[in-house]
Design a protein around this motif. Sequence first.
Motif, PDB file in Angstrom:
ATOM      1  N   ALA A 148       0.843  -1.205   0.000  1.00 13.35           N
ATOM      2  CA  ALA A 148       0.000   0.000   0.000  1.00 13.35           C
ATOM      3  C   ALA A 148       0.881   1.259   0.000  1.00 13.35           C
ATOM      4  O   ALA A 148       1.856   1.345   0.759  1.00 13.35           O
ATOM      5  CB  ALA A 148      -0.908   0.006   1.218  1.00 13.35           C
ATOM      6  N   PRO A 149       0.571   2.232  -0.844  1.00 16.55           N
ATOM      7  CA  PRO A 149       1.383   3.459  -0.879  1.00 16.55           C
ATOM      8  C   PRO A 149       1.222   4.324   0.362  1.00 16.55           C
ATOM      9  O   PRO A 149       2.142   5.088   0.699  1.00 16.55           O
ATOM     10  CB  PRO A 149       0.869   4.183  -2.131  1.00 16.55           C
ATOM     11  CG  PRO A 149      -0.511   3.640  -2.357  1.00 16.55           C
ATOM     12  CD  PRO A 149      -0.485   2.232  -1.872  1.00 16.55           C
ATOM     13  N   TYR A 150       0.094   4.233   1.040  1.00 17.00           N
ATOM     14  CA  TYR A 150      -0.162   5.045   2.232  1.00 17.00           C
ATOM     15  C   TYR A 150      -0.782   4.168   3.312  1.00 17.00           C
ATOM     16  O   TYR A 150      -1.159   3.022   3.063  1.00 17.00           O
ATOM     17  CB  TYR A 150      -1.097   6.224   1.916  1.00 17.00           C
ATOM     18  CG  TYR A 150      -0.652   7.076   0.753  1.00 17.00           C
ATOM     19  CD1 TYR A 150       0.377   7.997   0.892  1.00 17.00           C
ATOM     20  CD2 TYR A 150      -1.269   6.956  -0.501  1.00 17.00           C
ATOM     21  CE1 TYR A 150       0.799   8.778  -0.179  1.00 17.00           C
ATOM     22  CE2 TYR A 150      -0.864   7.735  -1.575  1.00 17.00           C
ATOM     23  CZ  TYR A 150       0.180   8.640  -1.405  1.00 17.00           C
ATOM     24  OH  TYR A 150       0.584   9.401  -2.461  1.00 17.00           O
ATOM     25  N   GLY A 151      -0.911   4.728   4.510  1.00  9.02           N
ATOM     26  CA  GLY A 151      -1.557   4.024   5.594  1.00  9.02           C
ATOM     27  C   GLY A 151      -3.065   3.995   5.414  1.00  9.02           C
ATOM     28  O   GLY A 151      -3.647   4.860   4.742  1.00  9.02           O
ATOM     29  N   GLN A 152      -3.712   3.004   6.038  1.00 12.04           N
ATOM     30  CA  GLN A 152      -5.157   2.882   5.870  1.00 12.04           C
ATOM     31  C   GLN A 152      -5.931   3.986   6.576  1.00 12.04           C
ATOM     32  O   GLN A 152      -7.081   4.252   6.229  1.00 12.04           O
ATOM     33  CB  GLN A 152      -5.622   1.522   6.391  1.00 12.04           C
ATOM     34  CG  GLN A 152      -5.313   1.248   7.847  1.00 12.04           C
ATOM     35  CD  GLN A 152      -5.777  -0.118   8.286  1.00 12.04           C
ATOM     36  OE1 GLN A 152      -6.803  -0.612   7.839  1.00 12.04           O
ATOM     37  NE2 GLN A 152      -5.009  -0.753   9.165  1.00 12.04           N
ATOM     38  N   ALA A 153      -5.327   4.622   7.566  1.00 16.22           N
ATOM     39  CA  ALA A 153      -6.005   5.700   8.296  1.00 16.22           C
ATOM     40  C   ALA A 153      -5.417   7.068   7.982  1.00 16.22           C
ATOM     41  O   ALA A 153      -5.825   8.067   8.587  1.00 16.22           O
ATOM     42  CB  ALA A 153      -5.933   5.444   9.798  1.00 16.22           C
ATOM     43  N   GLU A 154      -4.484   7.130   7.036  1.00 17.13           N
ATOM     44  CA  GLU A 154      -3.830   8.398   6.704  1.00 17.13           C
ATOM     45  C   GLU A 154      -4.798   9.298   5.931  1.00 17.13           C
ATOM     46  O   GLU A 154      -5.409   8.874   4.946  1.00 17.13           O
ATOM     47  CB  GLU A 154      -2.581   8.124   5.882  1.00 17.13           C
ATOM     48  CG  GLU A 154      -1.677   9.329   5.705  1.00 17.13           C
ATOM     49  CD  GLU A 154      -0.360   8.965   5.047  1.00 17.13           C
ATOM     50  OE1 GLU A 154       0.411   9.885   4.711  1.00 17.13           O
ATOM     51  OE2 GLU A 154      -0.112   7.737   4.862  1.00 17.13           O
ATOM     52  N   VAL A 155      -4.938  10.550   6.379  1.00 18.33           N
ATOM     53  CA  VAL A 155      -5.900  11.493   5.799  1.00 18.33           C
ATOM     54  C   VAL A 155      -5.136  12.605   5.085  1.00 18.33           C
ATOM     55  O   VAL A 155      -4.171  13.158   5.629  1.00 18.33           O
ATOM     56  CB  VAL A 155      -6.812  12.095   6.889  1.00 18.33           C
ATOM     57  CG1 VAL A 155      -7.779  13.100   6.277  1.00 18.33           C
ATOM     58  CG2 VAL A 155      -7.577  10.986   7.608  1.00 18.33           C
ATOM     59  N   PHE A 156      -5.585  12.948   3.875  1.00 23.83           N
ATOM     60  CA  PHE A 156      -4.960  13.991   3.071  1.00 23.83           C
ATOM     61  C   PHE A 156      -5.901  15.189   2.961  1.00 23.83           C
ATOM     62  O   PHE A 156      -7.102  15.099   3.255  1.00 23.83           O
ATOM     63  CB  PHE A 156      -4.619  13.456   1.674  1.00 23.83           C
ATOM     64  CG  PHE A 156      -3.607  12.333   1.696  1.00 23.83           C
ATOM     65  CD1 PHE A 156      -2.251  12.593   1.632  1.00 23.83           C
ATOM     66  CD2 PHE A 156      -4.033  11.012   1.798  1.00 23.83           C
ATOM     67  CE1 PHE A 156      -1.336  11.561   1.662  1.00 23.83           C
ATOM     68  CE2 PHE A 156      -3.129   9.974   1.823  1.00 23.83           C
ATOM     69  CZ  PHE A 156      -1.767  10.245   1.756  1.00 23.83           C
ATOM     70  N   ASP A 157      -5.331  16.305   2.509  1.00 24.84           N
ATOM     71  CA  ASP A 157      -6.104  17.543   2.447  1.00 24.84           C
ATOM     72  C   ASP A 157      -7.173  17.511   1.360  1.00 24.84           C
ATOM     73  O   ASP A 157      -8.258  18.068   1.524  1.00 24.84           O
ATOM     74  CB  ASP A 157      -5.171  18.739   2.207  1.00 24.84           C
ATOM     75  CG  ASP A 157      -4.227  18.975   3.378  1.00 24.84           C
ATOM     76  OD1 ASP A 157      -4.599  18.599   4.503  1.00 24.84           O
ATOM     77  OD2 ASP A 157      -3.124  19.502   3.164  1.00 24.84           O
ATOM     78  N   ARG A 158      -6.860  16.877   0.252  1.00 27.90           N
ATOM     79  CA  ARG A 158      -7.782  16.881  -0.886  1.00 27.90           C
ATOM     80  C   ARG A 158      -8.762  15.719  -0.749  1.00 27.90           C
ATOM     81  O   ARG A 158      -8.363  14.552  -0.672  1.00 27.90           O
ATOM     82  CB  ARG A 158      -6.994  16.781  -2.197  1.00 27.90           C
ATOM     83  CG  ARG A 158      -5.957  17.882  -2.370  1.00 27.90           C
ATOM     84  CD  ARG A 158      -5.306  17.817  -3.730  1.00 27.90           C
ATOM     85  NE  ARG A 158      -6.269  18.105  -4.789  1.00 27.90           N
ATOM     86  CZ  ARG A 158      -5.972  18.055  -6.085  1.00 27.90           C
ATOM     87  NH1 ARG A 158      -4.749  17.707  -6.466  1.00 27.90           N
ATOM     88  NH2 ARG A 158      -6.885  18.333  -6.992  1.00 27.90           N
ATOM     89  N   ILE A 159     -10.042  16.030  -0.754  1.00 25.19           N
ATOM     90  CA  ILE A 159     -11.078  15.011  -0.577  1.00 25.19           C
ATOM     91  C   ILE A 159     -11.810  14.782  -1.903  1.00 25.19           C
ATOM     92  O   ILE A 159     -11.813  15.648  -2.792  1.00 25.19           O
ATOM     93  CB  ILE A 159     -12.092  15.419   0.519  1.00 25.19           C
ATOM     94  CG1 ILE A 159     -12.838  16.682   0.095  1.00 25.19           C
ATOM     95  CG2 ILE A 159     -11.383  15.619   1.841  1.00 25.19           C
ATOM     96  CD1 ILE A 159     -13.970  17.055   1.046  1.00 25.19           C
ATOM     97  N   ASN A 160     -12.396  13.608  -2.030  1.00 22.88           N
ATOM     98  CA  ASN A 160     -13.198  13.236  -3.201  1.00 22.88           C
ATOM     99  C   ASN A 160     -12.454  13.432  -4.516  1.00 22.88           C
ATOM    100  O   ASN A 160     -13.021  13.888  -5.515  1.00 22.88           O
ATOM    101  CB  ASN A 160     -14.509  14.018  -3.231  1.00 22.88           C
ATOM    102  CG  ASN A 160     -15.481  13.561  -2.163  1.00 22.88           C
ATOM    103  OD1 ASN A 160     -15.478  12.397  -1.762  1.00 22.88           O
ATOM    104  ND2 ASN A 160     -16.310  14.481  -1.686  1.00 22.88           N
TER     105      ASN A 160
END
Length: 409
Positions: A148-160
Amino acid sequence: MLTQLAIWVGGGFLASLALNRALPGLGTGRVQDWIKNTGTVGMFGYYILATVLVLLVDYYVGFLMGANMPEWFKSISLLGSTRLPFLAWLLHGIVMFGVAGFIFRALGRSVGTELSRKMFRQMPITASFGILTILIYVIVAVFADIIAPYGQAEVFDRINLLPGGNPDLGGDPSHPLGTDQIGRDLLSRLIFGAQNTVGIAFVTTCLAFFIGASLGFLAATLGGWFDQFLSRIVDMLMAIPQLIFALLLMTIATAWAGSERWLITIYMILIIAVLDSTRVFRLSRAVGMNIVVMDFFEAAKLRGENLSYLVFREILPNAYAPLLAEFGLRFCFVFLTIAALSFLGIGIQPPLADWGTMVKDLSQFINFAAFSPLTAALPLLAAGAIALLTVAVNFVVDWMLHRSSGLKE
């Protein structure tokens, strides 16, 4: 188009049934043996494969003709003037899966030990495809943290963010499948969903089998009041629809767990395992009752063997074939039950990724099917992952049941 496809498939099944009845008396001995071993379902499978190839040719010919498609071609075309992207993906997927199963079986016949090569030589393409699919799921689940490139709970600024990675269309190259409503990477959550959903389903199925098989074999061996007591409890539990009962118990467990979300997952494993063990108990008891009246079991009792020897050395090896098939079926049912509970919001809890939750969260994107088919396919990715594993497990279980049927004395 749908009416034509329905008539095509229904007529194909009837034709397969008729050919399976009429052809055994025709042809040489090898042809008759092939027809006998193939059966109606096998012939229908070949018919479906031929249908997929015809539809692919139909799709590409119509795609190349475009607006210049003549009327005579529209009249014989199963797809008509429509060229649906979802249908094209489905047809290509079926062909790729079939080719992958064929290549994997060919590699298995030439690589590995003598025993594995012999196994692959006797294996149908469906079983090789199932084994390949299961291996891929296991690798993804075990190495999800690396893949996986990122964590399953990692949140980014850009949504949708939209899938595809094209900035002009609302995407981002760093998020190939886009992001969800709170900015989590969908590709990473799809990968971690294999680890959580499949891993929890496997643990739950093993626990259900340990409970159900142990009690079922004990009931068959001891009999008497112990057998009657357990059988009546199982009858009461099976009288209630399993999913409704699980929903009721999970609602109570959610209230008990409070803010401890990890406890909800533990309660879910225990509840589903206990409810599913009733089916395993019935099968184990039925198989055990047939074994305990045989001569080799009576001889073991006369030798003075203890209870554990009778259960694990006499009953279990002879109950291997039906239990193996039941394990695959139970795994599929447990897997689907966990996904259903997560879809309803009382299964695997955030921040853990789960395919059932992903289907619920992304279901709104289906409304974009007419404008962006790739965006509308997002909820289908998780649903397709669930369906693909279910089909693959059933393919392998059917083949192994065919190989390992019969008693071992």
